[in-house]
Design a protein around this motif. Sequence first.
Motif, PDB file in Angstrom:
ATOM      1  N   GLY A  85       0.815  -1.217   0.000  1.00  5.26           N
ATOM      2  CA  GLY A  85       0.000   0.000   0.000  1.00  5.26           C
ATOM      3  C   GLY A  85       0.840   1.255   0.000  1.00  5.26           C
ATOM      4  O   GLY A  85       0.546   2.219  -0.708  1.00  5.26           O
ATOM      5  N   SER A  86       1.922   1.233   0.788  1.00  8.32           N
ATOM      6  CA  SER A  86       2.808   2.402   0.840  1.00  8.32           C
ATOM      7  C   SER A  86       3.493   2.633  -0.503  1.00  8.32           C
ATOM      8  O   SER A  86       3.594   3.763  -0.977  1.00  8.32           O
ATOM      9  CB  SER A  86       3.855   2.207   1.942  1.00  8.32           C
ATOM     10  OG  SER A  86       3.250   2.076   3.209  1.00  8.32           O
ATOM     11  N   ALA A  87       3.975   1.524  -1.109  1.00 11.61           N
ATOM     12  CA  ALA A  87       4.631   1.650  -2.415  1.00 11.61           C
ATOM     13  C   ALA A  87       3.655   2.173  -3.462  1.00 11.61           C
ATOM     14  O   ALA A  87       4.000   3.036  -4.280  1.00 11.61           O
ATOM     15  CB  ALA A  87       5.189   0.299  -2.850  1.00 11.61           C
ATOM     16  N   PHE A  88       2.414   1.679  -3.435  1.00  5.64           N
ATOM     17  CA  PHE A  88       1.398   2.139  -4.371  1.00  5.64           C
ATOM     18  C   PHE A  88       1.091   3.610  -4.149  1.00  5.64           C
ATOM     19  O   PHE A  88       0.929   4.379  -5.110  1.00  5.64           O
ATOM     20  CB  PHE A  88       0.139   1.289  -4.202  1.00  5.64           C
ATOM     21  CG  PHE A  88      -0.932   1.573  -5.209  1.00  5.64           C
ATOM     22  CD1 PHE A  88      -0.733   1.287  -6.554  1.00  5.64           C
ATOM     23  CD2 PHE A  88      -2.135   2.138  -4.826  1.00  5.64           C
ATOM     24  CE1 PHE A  88      -1.713   1.552  -7.490  1.00  5.64           C
ATOM     25  CE2 PHE A  88      -3.119   2.414  -5.753  1.00  5.64           C
ATOM     26  CZ  PHE A  88      -2.917   2.116  -7.091  1.00  5.64           C
ATOM     27  N   ALA A  89       1.024   4.013  -2.871  1.00  2.00           N
ATOM     28  CA  ALA A  89       0.760   5.422  -2.559  1.00  2.00           C
ATOM     29  C   ALA A  89       1.896   6.314  -3.038  1.00  2.00           C
ATOM     30  O   ALA A  89       1.671   7.415  -3.553  1.00  2.00           O
ATOM     31  CB  ALA A  89       0.552   5.587  -1.056  1.00  2.00           C
ATOM     32  N   VAL A  90       3.146   5.825  -2.876  1.00  2.00           N
ATOM     33  CA  VAL A  90       4.303   6.599  -3.343  1.00  2.00           C
ATOM     34  C   VAL A  90       4.261   6.755  -4.854  1.00  2.00           C
ATOM     35  O   VAL A  90       4.524   7.843  -5.392  1.00  2.00           O
ATOM     36  CB  VAL A  90       5.614   5.914  -2.900  1.00  2.00           C
ATOM     37  CG1 VAL A  90       6.808   6.543  -3.600  1.00  2.00           C
ATOM     38  CG2 VAL A  90       5.782   6.012  -1.392  1.00  2.00           C
ATOM     39  N   VAL A  91       3.911   5.656  -5.563  1.00  2.81           N
ATOM     40  CA  VAL A  91       3.822   5.715  -7.027  1.00  2.81           C
ATOM     41  C   VAL A  91       2.734   6.696  -7.448  1.00  2.81           C
ATOM     42  O   VAL A  91       2.932   7.511  -8.364  1.00  2.81           O
ATOM     43  CB  VAL A  91       3.544   4.317  -7.603  1.00  2.81           C
ATOM     44  CG1 VAL A  91       3.218   4.404  -9.102  1.00  2.81           C
ATOM     45  CG2 VAL A  91       4.744   3.407  -7.395  1.00  2.81           C
ATOM     46  N   LEU A  92       1.579   6.628  -6.775  1.00  2.00           N
ATOM     47  CA  LEU A  92       0.487   7.548  -7.102  1.00  2.00           C
ATOM     48  C   LEU A  92       0.884   8.990  -6.843  1.00  2.00           C
ATOM     49  O   LEU A  92       0.585   9.884  -7.641  1.00  2.00           O
ATOM     50  CB  LEU A  92      -0.760   7.192  -6.288  1.00  2.00           C
ATOM     51  CG  LEU A  92      -1.537   5.947  -6.728  1.00  2.00           C
ATOM     52  CD1 LEU A  92      -2.741   5.743  -5.823  1.00  2.00           C
ATOM     53  CD2 LEU A  92      -1.990   6.075  -8.174  1.00  2.00           C
TER      54      LEU A  92
END
Length: 331
Positions: A85-92
């Motif tokens: 989730g954190s990685a996805f949030a960083v990408v977003l």
Amino acid sequence: MKQNIPCEMIRDLLPLYVEGLTSEESGRQIEAHMENCEDCRGRYLRMKEDLGRETDVKRKENEREIDYLKKIRKSNLRKVLLGIGSAFAVVLLALFLKLFVIGYPVDSYLVTYANVNEHMLAVGGVFYDSASVYRRYKLVGEDDGNTKMVIYACLPSVWNRSGVFNLNIDLTEVGTDLSINGMSVKQDGTIVSRQANELFAAKHPYVGDMSANGRVAQLLGIGRALGSFKNELQTSEEPFGWTLNFENSAANSAVFEEQMKGYACVLMALTGNLGEVNWTYTVELEDGPQVRQGTMTREACSEWAGEPIETFAESPEAVQRLLDLTGVTKE
């Protein structure tokens, strides 16, 4: 009942009996012995209680260990999901910043004006794509020692909907020639259009190369300005010639002739061995359509320009000077 097995042997066998490890026959003899031996029966009951307590302790330990492993697994799963989730949030977030805040380099824009007043360059433009808005610009050094202006665009947002830009740049701070989407701004303030730079790059030595001829004509925008035409080349003897036969009628023959003379001079300058440019076209008169023709030789072009026409092919600045002189700049 007669005891065939002494108590000492029964006591040795009791641990195995309690755990169910004795044979059926041994088990029956032990049970028969305990029916008549209170002491051995008491030992058996105590061992059975102790074994039950040990079993309960082991069961509880196993349950605690299983619970612990379940908690570890849940915790690890939570950490993995949190990491994803954190990685996805960083990408977003990075994608949002790239598309709406930082911007991305583009060249899909038209320079609408460029003027130099002393050392200050005023330049503006508009994006072709309505889905892009201006964000910022950056000056980047190039391998040839000059500087390139990179325009950054981003997607439209509630805080930015402008698809145009108007910039003021101090040329003394740039310190080199400046390139803007194919246009060049020299250190002395001279502006060379993208069209002039592309025409200089498209010059060629031989009129027989029709693909090269077509490239120059396209960059000049002859067809767009005067209508479609067919080409005829004369390369068997000098002066080598290029004839443009226009297919559409001209509304004003005087304007057509003046424009075509300008185009002929540029074609002559950029084609090394071209000695003559001819053209035919139709003009509508009161008594009906009339076919007319015109010619510009290399000598006529040189006389019209005030200097040898080939000198205008020596540099992009010279090509720009010829475009300004002829007035055939492509819009």
